[in-house]
Design a protein around this motif. Structure first.
Motif, PDB file in Angstrom:
ATOM      1  N   ALA A  77      42.261  28.588  62.633  1.00 12.98           N
ATOM      2  CA  ALA A  77      42.912  27.856  63.722  1.00 12.98           C
ATOM      3  C   ALA A  77      43.595  28.812  64.691  1.00 12.98           C
ATOM      4  N   ALA A  78      44.222  29.861  64.155  1.00 15.77           N
ATOM      5  CA  ALA A  78      44.877  30.853  65.007  1.00 15.77           C
ATOM      6  C   ALA A  78      43.862  31.543  65.904  1.00 15.77           C
ATOM      7  N   ALA A  79      42.660  31.760  65.387  1.00 18.14           N
ATOM      8  CA  ALA A  79      41.608  32.392  66.189  1.00 18.14           C
ATOM      9  C   ALA A  79      41.183  31.508  67.351  1.00 18.14           C
ATOM     10  N   TYR A  80      41.385  30.196  67.224  1.00 17.86           N
ATOM     11  CA  TYR A  80      41.100  29.257  68.309  1.00 17.86           C
ATOM     12  C   TYR A  80      42.341  28.964  69.155  1.00 17.86           C
ATOM     13  N   SER A  81      43.417  29.730  68.921  1.00 15.74           N
ATOM     14  CA  SER A  81      44.679  29.562  69.665  1.00 15.74           C
ATOM     15  C   SER A  81      45.285  28.179  69.461  1.00 15.74           C
ATOM     16  N   ARG A  82      45.052  27.623  68.288  1.00 15.87           N
ATOM     17  CA  ARG A  82      45.663  26.330  67.966  1.00 15.87           C
ATOM     18  C   ARG A  82      47.156  26.481  67.759  1.00 15.87           C
ATOM     19  N   LYS A  83      47.916  25.499  68.187  1.00 18.22           N
ATOM     20  CA  LYS A  83      49.345  25.460  67.956  1.00 18.22           C
ATOM     21  C   LYS A  83      49.690  24.161  67.228  1.00 18.22           C
ATOM     22  N   GLY A  84      50.815  24.175  66.538  1.00 17.70           N
ATOM     23  CA  GLY A  84      51.230  22.981  65.820  1.00 17.70           C
ATOM     24  C   GLY A  84      50.683  22.944  64.413  1.00 17.70           C
ATOM     25  N   PRO A  85      51.212  22.037  63.595  1.00 16.94           N
ATOM     26  CA  PRO A  85      50.822  21.984  62.177  1.00 16.94           C
ATOM     27  C   PRO A  85      49.435  21.418  61.963  1.00 16.94           C
ATOM     28  N   ILE A  86      48.792  21.880  60.898  1.00 19.27           N
ATOM     29  CA  ILE A  86      47.564  21.275  60.379  1.00 19.27           C
ATOM     30  C   ILE A  86      47.858  20.941  58.926  1.00 19.27           C
ATOM     31  N   LEU A  87      47.930  19.676  58.611  1.00 16.00           N
ATOM     32  CA  LEU A  87      48.300  19.243  57.261  1.00 16.00           C
ATOM     33  C   LEU A  87      47.104  19.349  56.325  1.00 16.00           C
ATOM     34  N   VAL A  88      47.323  19.934  55.156  1.00 20.27           N
ATOM     35  CA  VAL A  88      46.288  20.032  54.122  1.00 20.27           C
ATOM     36  C   VAL A  88      46.642  19.044  53.018  1.00 20.27           C
ATOM     37  N   LEU A  89      45.739  18.082  52.800  1.00 20.11           N
ATOM     38  CA  LEU A  89      46.007  16.965  51.896  1.00 20.11           C
ATOM     39  C   LEU A  89      44.882  16.858  50.867  1.00 20.11           C
ATOM     40  N   PRO A  90      45.004  17.551  49.737  1.00 21.43           N
ATOM     41  CA  PRO A  90      43.954  17.473  48.709  1.00 21.43           C
ATOM     42  C   PRO A  90      43.849  16.073  48.109  1.00 21.43           C
ATOM     43  N   GLY A  91      42.649  15.744  47.651  1.00 15.39           N
ATOM     44  CA  GLY A  91      42.469  14.502  46.915  1.00 15.39           C
ATOM     45  C   GLY A  91      43.057  14.619  45.522  1.00 15.39           C
ATOM     46  N   LEU A  92      43.706  13.550  45.059  1.00 13.71           N
ATOM     47  CA  LEU A  92      44.283  13.535  43.705  1.00 13.71           C
ATOM     48  C   LEU A  92      44.124  12.145  43.118  1.00 13.71           C
ATOM     49  N   SER A  93      43.380  12.064  42.035  1.00 13.23           N
ATOM     50  CA  SER A  93      43.252  10.797  41.316  1.00 13.23           C
ATOM     51  C   SER A  93      44.251  10.774  40.168  1.00 13.23           C
ATOM     52  N   THR A  94      44.895   9.626  39.966  1.00 13.57           N
ATOM     53  CA  THR A  94      45.933   9.520  38.936  1.00 13.57           C
ATOM     54  C   THR A  94      45.660   8.369  37.973  1.00 13.57           C
ATOM     55  N   LEU A  95      45.983   8.622  36.726  1.00  9.58           N
ATOM     56  CA  LEU A  95      46.029   7.592  35.689  1.00  9.58           C
ATOM     57  C   LEU A  95      47.400   7.726  35.048  1.00  9.58           C
ATOM     58  N   ILE A  96      48.209   6.677  35.114  1.00 12.85           N
ATOM     59  CA  ILE A  96      49.614   6.778  34.738  1.00 12.85           C
ATOM     60  C   ILE A  96      49.941   5.827  33.588  1.00 12.85           C
ATOM     61  N   MET A 151      44.097   8.706  44.930  1.00 10.86           N
ATOM     62  CA  MET A 151      43.019   7.825  44.508  1.00 10.86           C
ATOM     63  C   MET A 151      43.349   7.298  43.114  1.00 10.86           C
ATOM     64  N   PRO A 152      44.162   6.244  43.028  1.00  5.28           N
ATOM     65  CA  PRO A 152      44.518   5.710  41.710  1.00  5.28           C
ATOM     66  C   PRO A 152      43.282   5.314  40.909  1.00  5.28           C
ATOM     67  N   ASP A 153      43.415   5.398  39.590  1.00  4.41           N
ATOM     68  CA  ASP A 153      42.280   5.082  38.715  1.00  4.41           C
ATOM     69  C   ASP A 153      41.766   3.675  38.943  1.00  4.41           C
ATOM     70  N   ILE A 154      42.691   2.701  39.072  1.00  2.00           N
ATOM     71  CA  ILE A 154      42.339   1.302  39.287  1.00  2.00           C
ATOM     72  C   ILE A 154      43.162   0.784  40.468  1.00  2.00           C
ATOM     73  N   LEU A 155      42.521   0.048  41.360  1.00  2.00           N
ATOM     74  CA  LEU A 155      43.220  -0.539  42.503  1.00  2.00           C
ATOM     75  C   LEU A 155      43.189  -2.059  42.437  1.00  2.00           C
ATOM     76  N   PRO A 156      44.341  -2.693  42.807  1.00  2.00           N
ATOM     77  CA  PRO A 156      45.596  -2.076  43.247  1.00  2.00           C
ATOM     78  C   PRO A 156      46.559  -1.722  42.115  1.00  2.00           C
ATOM     79  N   HIS A 157      46.156  -1.977  40.869  1.00  2.00           N
ATOM     80  CA  HIS A 157      47.048  -1.820  39.717  1.00  2.00           C
ATOM     81  C   HIS A 157      47.659  -0.417  39.636  1.00  2.00           C
ATOM     82  N   GLY A 158      46.815   0.610  39.706  1.00  2.00           N
ATOM     83  CA  GLY A 158      47.318   1.976  39.588  1.00  2.00           C
ATOM     84  C   GLY A 158      48.204   2.383  40.739  1.00  2.00           C
ATOM     85  N   LEU A 159      47.958   1.829  41.923  1.00  2.00           N
ATOM     86  CA  LEU A 159      48.812   2.112  43.079  1.00  2.00           C
ATOM     87  C   LEU A 159      50.193   1.506  42.891  1.00  2.00           C
ATOM     88  N   SER A 160      50.264   0.293  42.374  1.00  2.00           N
ATOM     89  CA  SER A 160      51.566  -0.337  42.108  1.00  2.00           C
ATOM     90  C   SER A 160      52.397   0.500  41.145  1.00  2.00           C
TER      91      SER A 160
END
Length: 446
Positions: free
Chosen positions: A254-273, A388-397
């Motif tokens: 991004a710096a090589a393209y003279s980009r300014k401002g944040p670039i958020l990195v958001l990895p995928g994460l699946s959960t079983l709780i 990415m919860p294991d089961i939706l919407p249950h795992g999200l709750s």
């Protein structure tokens, strides 16, 4: 300096991330077609002050439809319905640059943005599935590098269309009778080897400047596209080290393209709780008991474009497996790296990935989940996660009720929304208008 704040999106993957989610006792097998199911996901996520609901999309029946649901409903339709039943949460739609035209996508995403008063985002993808290509008049899939050249052109067209109205162009003055000041609405007159688009768009600029641009490719071409245009990136990483390397590489490009401002990195994460380790183990065993692992082997074979008979559940992947030249580089590379790094058998790999491909699958108590999220965040491996919860919407709750309070107690996640647009949630500034081409004649009254 403003304190960093964790960002959380939920990926509304029909019944959930786990391969057996639709068969669980709390699931409805028909949920992948039920708008009420998706609206409930949005309501729960907003109750948890999530940044956004994200919807993936592939314009083809994909995966293993005989054994599990797939993304069937078109994202902007579902997200528009979510906009009506929510007030603040962001709404991110996936749309392919290979199997769409820029004007339609610019109009569709900006329509969602206006309908939600500035809450929309566009996940820019090129779509790797050869079967999808055959739905749009192609005999074979467009070569990987060519797809990204087209995506670059496509994105530039869309941004130009989003900027084709100057501020103040809409007047709506009953007294004078002036509705739109057409001197402030201009064509874009874009033309290259991929697109020829006159413009302007039929909609004024977004309440948030323009919808947030998100990208999800992890190949060299994908990283370069992200570095040029993306404001947030949905990434894949199994380890902190992998994610730090990815974030560092993106920001260097991004710096090589003279980009300014944040670039958020958001990895995928699946959960079983589960509330205790015993409950976690019980829930895992229940889901795996409903999951045909041989089917997951078939999915691995499709991903790597090899004959499924070459994969045995209790053996490591064959040494000669490579990332397909014109396949899904991102998921294939992440899946293969996980298998090679830890010398996993096919069965172990499937379980490591929650019966799916690529993304990290984490099973544990609320405290374990919260501590892992904090560790990645503090290490700079993630600005947040695409959950990415294991089961939706249950795992999200469960996540909202039991993990979110722990993240708030750690001081890394919001207790309430401080703004109303997706840019507000992500901490992104309203973008400056793109440099204009030589002045074109303003549109005429007709």
């Amino acid at each position: 300096m403003t304190k960093r704040e964790l960002h959380l999106n939920v990926n509304a993957l029909n019944s959930g991330f786990h391969g057996a989610a639709w068969r669980a006792g709390v699931s409805d097998p028909a949920a992948f077609l039920d708008i009420k199911h998706f609206l409930e996901i949005a309501r729960i996520a907003e109750r948890g002050t999530f940044d956004a609901v994200f919807m993936a999309d592939i314009p083809v029946i994909t995966g293993l439809p005989r054994l599990r649901p797939y993304q069937a409903l078109e994202p902007t339709v579902v997200l528009s319905a979510m906009a009506v039943v929510t007030e603040t949460i962001g709404l991110i739609a996936t749309a392919s640059t290979t199997f769409n035209d820029p004007y339609n996508i610019a109009r569709r995403i900006l329509s969602l943005d206006h309908a939600s008063h500035g809450r929309a985002g566009w996940n820019v993808v090129t779509t790797a599935e050869a079967a999808a290509a055959r739905n749009f008049g192609y005999r074979d899939q467009v070569p990987h590098h060519d797809r990204y050249l087209r995506a670059d052109s496509f994105t530039r067209v869309v941004r130009a269309l989003w900027d084709s109205w100057e501020d103040g162009a809409f007047v709506g003055d009953k007294q004078s009778g002036l509705f739109i000041d057409t001197d402030l609405v201009r064509p874009i007159d874009f033309q290259d080897e991929y697109h020829s688009v006159s413009g302007p768009l039929s909609l004024p600029r977004s309440p948030q400047g323009y919808p947030v641009l998100i990208q999800a490719g992890g190949s060299n071409d994908g990283r370069d596209l992200a570095a040029k245009y993306a404001e947030a990136i949905f990434s894949i990483a199994q380890t902190i080290e992998e994610s730090v390397e990815f974030a560092t590489d993106i920001r260097r490009r991004a710096a090589a393209y003279s980009r300014k401002g944040p670039i958020l990195v958001l990895p995928g994460l699946s959960t079983l709780i589960g509330s205790t380790e015993a409950e976690v183990k019980r829930r895992e065993e229940e889901l795996w008991g409903l999951f045909p692992e041989r089917a997951a082997v078939d999915r691995l074979a499709v991903l790597f474009r090899i004959d499924a008979t070459r994969l045995e559940l209790d053996r490591q992947l064959p040494d000669d497996i490579e990332i397909p030249a014109n396949g899904d580089h991102t998921f294939a590379a992440a899946t293969l790296a996980a298998a090679r790094r830890d010398k996993l058998t096919a069965r172990q790999l499937i379980r490591r990935l929650g019966g799916s491909i690529g993304h990290r699958f984490l099973a544990g108590t609320p405290q374990v989940i919260a501590d892992e999220i904090e560790a990645w965040f503090v290490a700079g491996a993630a600005d947040g996660f695409n959950l990415m919860p294991d089961i939706l919407p249950h795992g999200l709750s469960i996540f909202v009720d039991e993990v979110v309070p722990l993240l708030r107690a750690k001081g890394i996640f919001r207790k309430q929304y401080s703004g109303r647009t997706l840019r507000d949630h992500f901490g992104l500034a309203i973008p400056e208008r793109q440099p204009k081409a030589p002045p074109a004649e303003a549109i005429q009254n007709t």
